[in-house]
Design an enzyme around this catalytic site. Structure first.
Site, PDB file in Angstrom:
ATOM      1  N   ARG A  52       0.828  -1.213   0.000  1.00 26.19           N
ATOM      2  CA  ARG A  52       0.000   0.000   0.000  1.00 26.19           C
ATOM      3  C   ARG A  52       0.862   1.261   0.000  1.00 26.19           C
ATOM      4  NH1 ARG A  52      -4.543   0.438   4.572  1.00 26.19           N
ATOM      5  NH2 ARG A  52      -2.788   1.065   5.865  1.00 26.19           N
ATOM      6  N   LYS A 151      -2.632   6.863   0.900  1.00 25.04           N
ATOM      7  CA  LYS A 151      -2.433   7.188   2.311  1.00 25.04           C
ATOM      8  C   LYS A 151      -1.358   8.273   2.380  1.00 25.04           C
ATOM      9  CE  LYS A 151      -2.246   4.763   6.692  1.00 25.04           C
ATOM     10  NZ  LYS A 151      -3.238   5.599   7.358  1.00 25.04           N
ATOM     11  N   GLU A 184     -16.261   5.903   5.112  1.00 23.17           N
ATOM     12  CA  GLU A 184     -15.534   5.284   6.235  1.00 23.17           C
ATOM     13  C   GLU A 184     -15.534   6.252   7.399  1.00 23.17           C
ATOM     14  OE1 GLU A 184     -11.358   4.780   5.432  1.00 23.17           O
ATOM     15  OE2 GLU A 184     -11.254   6.652   4.336  1.00 23.17           O
TER      16      GLU A 184
END
Ligand code: PMP
Length: 285
Positions: A52, A151, A184
């Site tokens: 990620r 991220k 989320e």
């Protein structure tokens, strides 16, 4: 004795762990990061976190000068130097030193920083009682803005959402996307249970592809509980039998109050508790 921080290949004392004020990580939030758990001295889901990180870096055109394996070695050095058993690693890659303009391509000396600390787990009481969440008005990034799967070091959007939640007296905020579907929480993925089936928004709804989320899919599968990725609305959250959040720090935590509506019986539900227990076992297996 203080902590040792890994910076660009060196383990230095925490008071010497410094980067320049011209780093675009500071000036613009230009960089990527990961938060990773250590259970019983082992890096949890190391590969998935690294993938990620490198994918986030690729999207923002940030070359990482070392390989995934070298990054893993570096993390292991950091946990060993600090004798971390039950811990949390913050892995940061910054754009590096530039001028006061935006252009990332003139930046050099990008920094790789690894902080490995022991973690104080949340009080067990919070998990037993469950938490309160509220809907917030700050939406997740539009897919044509910085993609919500990245991220990045720029968490201001989520921080604005967190401010709303805290000011409303709740622990977490539920963020929606530009279409009005649930995305989320500000730092966790969201799940509901209805009639024995688990539902969670697809990543395309604007959620981060959480590593804990993936583990929950796996654990639910082993328990023969169906998980459906589907667009959810506020309505689906209000009528849920159970609701829980997942994330590296929070692990699996039940939600008992959503916008002032009691969730289920007002205590963490059976499936939530089962998954929390299975997660605990899995993390230490
Ligand atoms: N969403 C956001 C915005 C997050 O920052 C995090 C924490 N990294 C998560 C979800 C949960 O992801 P993970 O399970 O990989 O920690």
């Amino acid at each position: 004795m203080g902590m040792k921080v890994w910076i660009n290949g060196n383990l230095v004392d925490e008071q010497d762990a410094k980067i320049t004020v011209f780093d675009h990580g500071l000036l613009y939030g230009d960089g990527v990061f990961e938060g990773i758990r250590v259970y019983a001295g082992k890096i949890f889901k190391c590969r998935a976190h690294l993938v990620r990180l490198y994918e986030s870096a690729k999207v923002i055109c940030l070359p990482i000068p070392i390989s995934l394996d070298e990054m893993k070695d570096a993390m292991e050095q950091a946990i060993e130097a600090n004798n971390v058993q039950e811990g949390y690693i913050r892995l940061i890659v910054t754009r590096g030193t530039g001028d006061l303009g935006l252009n990332p391509f003139i930046c050099h000396d990008g920094g790789i920083i690894i902080i490995a600390d022991n973690i104080q787990l949340y009080p067990e009481e919070l998990y037993e009682k469950g938490m309160e969440v509220v809907s917030v008005s700050t939406i997740r990034n539009h897919p044509l803005a910085c993609p919500p799967q990245v991220k990045s070091l720029n968490y201001l959007n989520n921080i604005l959402a967190k401010i709303e939640a805290v000011q409303a007296g709740a622990s977490e905020g539920i963020m929606y996307n530009h279409l009005g579907f649930v995305a989320e929480a500000t730092g966790d993925n969201v799940f509901v249970v209805k009639n024995g089936v688990i539902y969670t928004p697809p990543v395309q709804a604007g959620s981060l592809d959480g590593i804990t989320r993936q583990v929950v899919f796996e654990l639910a599968g082993k328990e023969d509980i169906r998980v459906v990725e589907k667009d959810l609305t506020r309505f689906d959250l209000y009528i849920a039998d159970e609701m829980f959040l997942t994330g590296t720090a929070a692990e699996v935590i039940g939600v008992v109050l959503m916008d002032g509506r009691q969730v289920g019986n007002g205590v963490p539900g059976a499936i939530t508790k089962l998954l929390r227990k299975k997660f605990f076992e899995y993390a230490r297996s």
